[in-house]
Design an enzyme around this catalytic site. Sequence first.
Site, PDB file in Angstrom:
ATOM      1  N   PRO A  51      40.612  35.475  34.840  1.00  0.00           N
ATOM      2  CA  PRO A  51      39.483  36.172  34.342  1.00  0.00           C
ATOM      3  C   PRO A  51      39.430  37.611  34.622  1.00  0.00           C
ATOM      4  O   PRO A  51      40.045  38.326  35.542  1.00  0.00           O
ATOM      5  CB  PRO A  51      38.476  35.478  35.388  1.00  0.00           C
ATOM      6  CG  PRO A  51      39.315  34.367  36.238  1.00  0.00           C
ATOM      7  CD  PRO A  51      40.742  34.587  35.811  1.00  0.00           C
ATOM      8  N   SER A  58      37.195  40.600  37.786  1.00  0.00           N
ATOM      9  CA  SER A  58      36.600  40.045  38.921  1.00  0.00           C
ATOM     10  C   SER A  58      37.717  40.126  40.126  1.00  0.00           C
ATOM     11  O   SER A  58      37.780  39.291  40.803  1.00  0.00           O
ATOM     12  CB  SER A  58      36.794  38.533  38.462  1.00  0.00           C
ATOM     13  OG  SER A  58      37.824  38.141  37.922  1.00  0.00           O
ATOM     14  N   LEU A  60      41.150  40.125  40.261  1.00  0.00           N
ATOM     15  CA  LEU A  60      42.227  39.133  40.251  1.00  0.00           C
ATOM     16  C   LEU A  60      43.487  39.825  39.578  1.00  0.00           C
ATOM     17  O   LEU A  60      44.314  39.243  39.263  1.00  0.00           O
ATOM     18  CB  LEU A  60      41.722  38.033  39.539  1.00  0.00           C
ATOM     19  CG  LEU A  60      40.721  36.918  40.227  1.00  0.00           C
ATOM     20  CD1 LEU A  60      40.511  35.491  39.359  1.00  0.00           C
ATOM     21  CD2 LEU A  60      40.994  36.649  41.689  1.00  0.00           C
ATOM     22  N   SER A  67      44.256  43.462  34.676  1.00  0.00           N
ATOM     23  CA  SER A  67      44.496  44.504  33.879  1.00  0.00           C
ATOM     24  C   SER A  67      46.041  44.693  34.203  1.00  0.00           C
ATOM     25  O   SER A  67      46.914  45.064  33.163  1.00  0.00           O
ATOM     26  CB  SER A  67      43.962  45.568  34.280  1.00  0.00           C
ATOM     27  OG  SER A  67      42.402  45.522  34.274  1.00  0.00           O
ATOM     28  N   ALA A 110      48.314  42.720  35.132  1.00  0.00           N
ATOM     29  CA  ALA A 110      49.285  41.468  34.604  1.00  0.00           C
ATOM     30  C   ALA A 110      49.392  41.614  33.068  1.00  0.00           C
ATOM     31  O   ALA A 110      50.527  41.426  32.557  1.00  0.00           O
ATOM     32  CB  ALA A 110      48.562  40.129  34.897  1.00  0.00           C
ATOM     33  N   ASP A 114      48.263  46.370  42.423  1.00  0.00           N
ATOM     34  CA  ASP A 114      48.250  45.456  41.372  1.00  0.00           C
ATOM     35  C   ASP A 114      49.377  45.355  40.447  1.00  0.00           C
ATOM     36  O   ASP A 114      49.995  44.379  40.480  1.00  0.00           O
ATOM     37  CB  ASP A 114      46.914  45.632  40.284  1.00  0.00           C
ATOM     38  CG  ASP A 114      45.570  45.058  41.032  1.00  0.00           C
ATOM     39  OD1 ASP A 114      45.582  45.000  42.669  1.00  0.00           O
ATOM     40  OD2 ASP A 114      44.622  44.957  40.561  1.00  0.00           O
TER      41      ASP A 114
HETATM   42  O1  PMV Z   1      38.690  44.405  42.961  1.00  0.00           O
HETATM   43  P1  PMV Z   1      39.990  45.088  42.809  1.00  0.00           P
HETATM   44  O2  PMV Z   1      41.133  44.033  42.543  1.00  0.00           O
HETATM   45  O3  PMV Z   1      39.995  46.277  42.097  1.00  0.00           O
HETATM   46  O4  PMV Z   1      40.239  45.394  44.296  1.00  0.00           O
HETATM   47  C1  PMV Z   1      39.659  46.874  45.048  1.00  0.00           C
HETATM   48  C2  PMV Z   1      40.284  47.016  46.422  1.00  0.00           C
HETATM   49  C3  PMV Z   1      39.874  48.013  47.057  1.00  0.00           C
HETATM   50  O5  PMV Z   1      40.509  47.828  48.222  1.00  0.00           O
HETATM   51  C4  PMV Z   1      38.413  47.942  47.163  1.00  0.00           C
HETATM   52  C5  PMV Z   1      40.112  49.209  46.709  1.00  0.00           C
HETATM   53  C6  PMV Z   1      41.661  49.518  46.326  1.00  0.00           C
HETATM   54  O6  PMV Z   1      42.089  50.465  45.735  1.00  0.00           O
HETATM   55  O7  PMV Z   1      42.574  49.030  47.519  1.00  0.00           O
END
Ligand code: PMV
Length: 295
Positions: A86, A89, A91, A94, A96, A137
Site C-alpha cells: 500500500p 502508509s 510501508l 516508494s 521498493a 528504506d
Molecule cells: O512513515 P515512513 O516509512 O516514512 O517512516 C518515517 C520514520 C521517521 O522516523 C518518522 C522518519 C525517518 O526518516 O526515520
Amino acid sequence: MIASAPGKVILFGEHAVVYGRHAVVTAINRRCYADVKKSSEIRIRSSIATTELDFDKHPYVSFAIKRFMSFSPISGVEIKIRSKIPVSSGLGSSAAVTVSVLKALDAEFEAGLTNEDIYEIARKVELDVQGRASGTDPFISTYGGSWLIPERKKIGVDNLRILIIDSQQSSVTSEMVSKVAKLRERYPEIIEDIFDAIDSISLRSIDSLEKKDFSKISDMVFINQCLLRSISISNERIDELISRLSRDGITAKITGAGGGGCLIGFGSDEAIASVLDNYPAFAVEPELEGVKIEH
Ligand code: PMV
C-alpha cells in the site's frame, strides 16, 4: 526482465531515530514488481497512470530512469509496475518501486550494477524526490532482512507474524517529523528523555523478537505506542482503533511517521485471525530476500 523488491516496517524507534537513537526495521514479504523491456520510447505503466518520463505522476520511476541513463544509454523502455505494498502508509512502497526498477533496468540493459550500486542510486533518487531522507528504506529494500539502525547490525527475526492494520488515513512523513521537531524545540529536555526511553525499547526488543517472546514484545509495543502518543503523532482515530484492537486481543502501535498510515500489531493466532476478518488488515512476515530478478 522482471525484478522485485520488498517493502518494510519499522518495528520500534520511529522518530527517535531522526535524533540519533536506535530503531528496529524489517523487510516484509510484500513486494513491488517491475517489468522492464527495451522499446522505441519511454513508457511507464502503473495503477496510478500510463505516462512518459513524468516527475509528477511517477517521480521515483522517472528519477530512477534518469539516473540509470548515466550508466547505460536508453533510447526507449517500457516499464510496468505492479505493487502489493500500500502507498503512503509507512510501508516503504516508494523505495521498493525505485529499487525494483533499477534492478530490472540493470538486467535488461546489462549495465553490470552491483546491489550496492543499486542501493546508492536509489538513495539519490529518494533525495531527488523528497529533498531529505535517511536512506533506510532503499537499504532495507535492496538487502532484505531485519536490522538495528543506524549501525545496520543484522538481527534474526524470522517467522514472526506481524499484523498490519490500515488506519485508513494517509500519513505525510515530513509533516509528522516537523511536528515532533516543534515539540522538541519547546520542551527539549522532556522530549530528549522520551527519545532515550524509545531507544531503550529498540535495544531491549531485539532479544524478545529473536526469542519470539510475545508477552515482552507486546509490552514493548504498548510502551512505545504510549511514548509516540506523548510526542503527538497519534490521533483520536488511531487511539480508538488501538483500544478496539486491544479489546480484540491485539497490542498495536503506529509504524512509521504516524498521523495515519498503518499500525503493526501482535497477538495470538486466534486474535490475528479474527482481526483479519473484521478490520482492513493483513499479516506479513519478515523477508530475508532483498531485491532480485524474478524467473
Ligand atoms: O512513515 P515512513 O516509512 O516514512 O517512516 C518515517 C520514520 C521517521 O522516523 C518518522 C522518519 C525517518 O526518516 O526515520
